[in-house]
Write an enzyme that holds these catalytic residues in place. Structure first.
Site: not given
Length: 225
Positions: A8, A32, A67, A145, A175, A177, A197, A199
């Site tokens: 990401s 991504h 988004m 997060g 997508d 966690s 991402g 995490s």
């Protein structure tokens, strides 16, 4: 077990962006890109221009997660900027789903649909045969997060079964966690693509080669457990 990794870029260390993208060209399967408009989600992240700027430096596909409230407003810009695939949230295209999906596919780009945690897979029924990818959000969209929503494991399983029953070819992406606590759950449920991402991979101040090695070891361990 085969799986694909999609870092990401919203979580990039922007001071090392070119270095990290070069690394991903050699290691990852796609990039991504989160495009946010500040309306569909209360955050603003990357943009059409960001895609245009990284396109000359990316040798793997650029996958855009839109988004946004009105995705059709962005599609042509992303096509011209060099995006390889675009995914939109199901709720945003209910009045023109076929028009948008076919517009993207007619440009020889791949198209996906994103399911929010509270969105049923049933919304896919009219156009599921046209999709290249379905993304299951395991957090509410908009911010990195957030904590994992465990109920999404059953949704991934249901989507996997729907794909098999219908003979469909779309990838199942997750997508949110994706980390050492969830790799096994997600991949064993039927996920094909993990969006990585903050995490699980992109940690500021830690060399990307080190976090990639840790990620691969954690995935291997989770699958052997």
């Amino acid at each position: 077990m085969n799986y694909l990794i999609s870092p990401s870029l919203m979580c990039l260390d922007l001071m090392k962006a070119s270095e990290q993208i070069r690394f991903f060209n050699e290691k990852a399967d796609m990039l991504h890109v989160d495009l946010m408009d500040g309306h569909y989600v209360k955050n603003i992240a990357l943009s059409v221009d960001f895609v245009r700027q990284i396109r000359p430096h990316a040798t793997i596909p650029i996958d855009v997660h839109m988004m946004v409230t009105t995705p059709m407003d962005f599609v042509d810009g992303l096509i011209n900027a060099g995006a390889d695939s675009m995914s939109v949230h199901a709720e945003t295209i209910s009045s023109y789903a076929f028009r948008l999906i076919n517009h993207i596919k007619n440009a020889n780009k791949k198209v996906g649909i994103i399911l929010n945690p509270a969105t049923s897979i049933d919304v896919l029924t009219p156009y599921i045969h046209l999709l290249d990818k379905v993304t299951v959000m395991t957090v509410d969209p908009g911010y990195a997060g957030q904590p994992f929503i465990p109920e999404m494991v059953e949704k991934i399983k249901a989507l996997h079964n729907t794909r098999a029953a219908g003979g469909h070819k779309f990838l199942i992406e997750v997508d949110g966690s994706c980390n050492k606590n969830t790799y096994g759950l997600l991949l064993n449920a039927g996920a094909d693509v993990l969006v990585m991402g903050s995490s699980g991979l992109l940690k500021h101040g830690v060399p990307i080669a080190d976090t990639w090695e840790i990620m691969e070891a954690d995935i291997a361990k989770s699958l052997s457990a």
